[in-house]
Design an enzyme around this catalytic site. Structure first.
Site, PDB file in Angstrom:
ATOM      1  N   LYS A  76       0.861  -1.184   0.000  1.00 57.48           N
ATOM      2  CA  LYS A  76       0.000   0.000   0.000  1.00 57.48           C
ATOM      3  C   LYS A  76       0.897   1.233   0.000  1.00 57.48           C
ATOM      4  CE  LYS A  76      -3.872   1.672   2.863  1.00 57.48           C
ATOM      5  NZ  LYS A  76      -4.713   1.338   4.033  1.00 57.48           N
ATOM      6  N   SER A 151      -9.543   0.782   3.043  1.00 54.65           N
ATOM      7  CA  SER A 151      -8.758   1.668   2.223  1.00 54.65           C
ATOM      8  C   SER A 151      -7.619   0.973   1.482  1.00 54.65           C
ATOM      9  CB  SER A 151      -8.168   2.796   3.087  1.00 54.65           C
ATOM     10  OG  SER A 151      -7.319   2.300   4.083  1.00 54.65           O
ATOM     11  N   SER A 175      -9.386  -1.715   7.119  1.00 54.95           N
ATOM     12  CA  SER A 175      -8.878  -1.462   5.768  1.00 54.95           C
ATOM     13  C   SER A 175      -8.142  -2.602   5.085  1.00 54.95           C
ATOM     14  CB  SER A 175      -7.979  -0.231   5.766  1.00 54.95           C
ATOM     15  OG  SER A 175      -8.790   0.905   5.767  1.00 54.95           O
TER      16      SER A 175
HETATM   17  N1  GLN Z   1     -13.061   2.701   6.818  1.00 55.69           N
HETATM   18  C1  GLN Z   1     -12.354   2.986   8.029  1.00 55.69           C
HETATM   19  C2  GLN Z   1     -12.062   4.442   8.109  1.00 55.69           C
HETATM   20  O1  GLN Z   1     -12.295   5.126   7.166  1.00 55.69           O
HETATM   21  C3  GLN Z   1     -11.131   2.127   8.140  1.00 55.69           C
HETATM   22  C4  GLN Z   1      -9.911   2.740   7.604  1.00 55.69           C
HETATM   23  C5  GLN Z   1      -8.653   1.948   7.851  1.00 55.69           C
HETATM   24  O2  GLN Z   1      -8.652   0.867   8.417  1.00 55.69           O
HETATM   25  N2  GLN Z   1      -7.536   2.551   7.473  1.00 55.69           N
HETATM   26  O3  GLN Z   1     -11.624   4.920   9.123  1.00 55.69           O
END
Ligand code: GLN
Length: 470
Positions: A76, A151, A175
């Site tokens: 990532k 994400s 994410s």
């Molecule tokens: N969807 C969650 C958020 O927007 C998780 C994001 C993540 O794990 N980086 O905070």
């Protein structure tokens, strides 16, 4: 296709000289080129440099090399690397090249694994659809009209579309598990502190974790074995010795108990997801597990606790991108990130911090207590990964509240700090993947990988491959 094989199979073929690292890397490059419209990479390494590295690695291959030697992988874009730019999915970091490399990436490079490129993501980890990025949305390889999840959507797509053998994602509230589930692959969120966060662009420091996405639990275990462990450069990394994750994964799970929190099995989410997860629980009973119903009332507060804490922490972490030391101006944050920075700043402000931030911390402790009680009654907790399969583009972007609710089953795990993984458990009638979530107690990565392995030995969902849609 070589990239459809497991890491152990590929390592075996390499050692028998039936395939070469060059072939493997070439296939990886070709798959990335074929699937370019999925938009899962922000940067790719130069093709000639990759092939040169592959040939050099072929020449140096010997039986005692690490299992990951020669394996093409991606990360990532929230991990800093010296050789490729790091953006965290945001134009705020345009043209930023890090002076150092993240521990997780360095550990993988040290084994001889080959970094192909860096994956698209919701900027700063903010989001669950991979639409909140300055590099264009990531498409789901099962149907490009749908989101990849996020994400770490780019990482999930790169694995699902068989462009790399595995990828490293980041999970603050789901994410890794969310896109793994939506793309039909396996993803592991580790116990807080099990893998070093050094060199990870911080979202919410008390929730952030580093973990792998791969085709199977077996592959996840191999990567985890390599990346887990304490790191003098990360004060929050655990000193606890690293378990052996790769051995005994087939020991089975007979007699173990799986907890089913009634809050996770209420009829308030997508019926196809619910029926698929219930079918997976039945399958696990056939593996010799028994079930126990749990009541965990604090689960109902997971989303407000999570968004209060995550927003507060991110407002503080993102303060460094002030356009003075590095990064461009703050007007370059996308609306989703701006909203979180404002919410977090408000929650931490004098006069409100007691009511908002500190109350969320107290509620966090109560949720931790709920989990501790639950793990006195069972070895695992089962849950859906997301309340719905992948949505069409725009659905979540237009509805920030719905976007937050998508973290209903995943964010609770980060608040508590326990490990959890997502594995493919079926498809909707429209052939969109659905993921089962298996949660364990702190540092029980080995246990949840063993259950996931037993489940995957008994099912074939994880073997389904999407046609790459161009
Ligand atoms: N969807 C969650 C958020 O927007 C998780 C994001 C993540 O794990 N980086 O905070």
């Amino acid at each position: 296709m070589l990239l459809d094989k497991s890491i152990a199979e590929l390592a075996g073929l390499l050692r028998k000289r039936e395939i070469t690292i060059e072939q493997l890397v070439l296939e990886s490059i070709e798959r990335c080129e074929q699937g370019v419209s999925l938009n899962c990479f922000i940067s790719l390494r130069d093709k000639q440099a990759l092939l040169k590295e592959a040939r050099e690695k072929d020449a140096a291959l010997s039986d005692d090399k690490h299992l990951l030697y020669g394996m093409p992988f991606s990360v990532k874009d929230s991990y800093v690397t010296q050789d490729l730019p790091t953006t965290s999915g945001s134009r705020v970091l345009k043209n930023f090249i890090s002076p150092y490399t993240a521990t997780v990436v360095q550990k993988l490079l040290d084994t001889g694994a080959i970094l192909i490129g860096k994956n698209n993501q919701d900027s700063w980890g903010h989001g669950g659809s991979n639409e909140n990025t300055d590099f264009g949305p990531v498409k789901n390889p099962w149907n490009p009209a749908y989101i990849s999840g996020g994400s770490s959507g780019g990482s999930a797509v790169a694995v699902a579309a068989r462009m790399v053998t595995f990828s490293i994602g980041e999970d603050t509230g789901g994410s890794i598990r969310n896109p793994a589930s939506m793309c039909g692959i396996s993803g592991l969120k580790v116990t807080y502190g099990r893998v070093s966060r050094y060199g990870t662009i911080a979202y919410a420091s008390s929730l952030d974790t580093v973990g792998p996405l791969a085709k199977s639990a077996e592959d996840l275990a191999i990567v985890l074995q390599t990346i887990a462990g304490s790191d003098p450069k990360d004060g929050s990394s655990s000193h606890r010795p690293v378990d052996t994750y790769t051995e005994g994964l087939t020991d089975g799970v007979v007699g173990k108990k799986i907890g089913l929190p009634k809050q996770f099995f209420a009829e308030n989410y997508n019926p196809e997801v619910r029926s698929t997860i219930l079918a997976a629980v039945e399958q696990m009973k056939e593996l010799g597990l028994t079930t126990v119903e749990l009541d965990m009332p604090m689960l109902n507060y997971a989303i407000p606790i999570y968004y209060m804490l995550a927003s507060s922490e991110t407002s503080s972490n993102l303060a460094r991108y002030d356009g003075v030391r590095y990064g461009t101006g703050r007007e370059n944050f996308l609306p989703e990130s701006a909203r979180r920075i404002m919410l977090g700043t408000y929650a931490l402000s004098a006069g409100y911090a007691e009511k908002l931030y500190k109350n969320a911390q107290r509620a966090r402790t109560l949720l931790i207590d709920n989990y501790a009680d639950a793990f006195k009654q069972c070895d695992f907790i089962a849950a859906p990964t997301t309340p719905s399969p992948a949505q069409k583009f725009g659905e979540l972007l237009d509805n920030p509240m719905e976007n937050m609710l998508a973290d209903l089953f995943t964010a609770t795990i980060n608040i508590v700090g326990v490990p959890s993984l997502a594995v493919p458990a079926g498809f909707t009638a429209d052939k969109l993947p659905i993921g089962l979530q298996i949660i364990g107690d702190k540092f029980q990565e080995r246990a949840i990988l063993t259950l996931a392995r037993a489940y995957q030995d008994a099912t074939t969902w994880h073997k389904e491959v999407p046609e790459i849609h161009l």
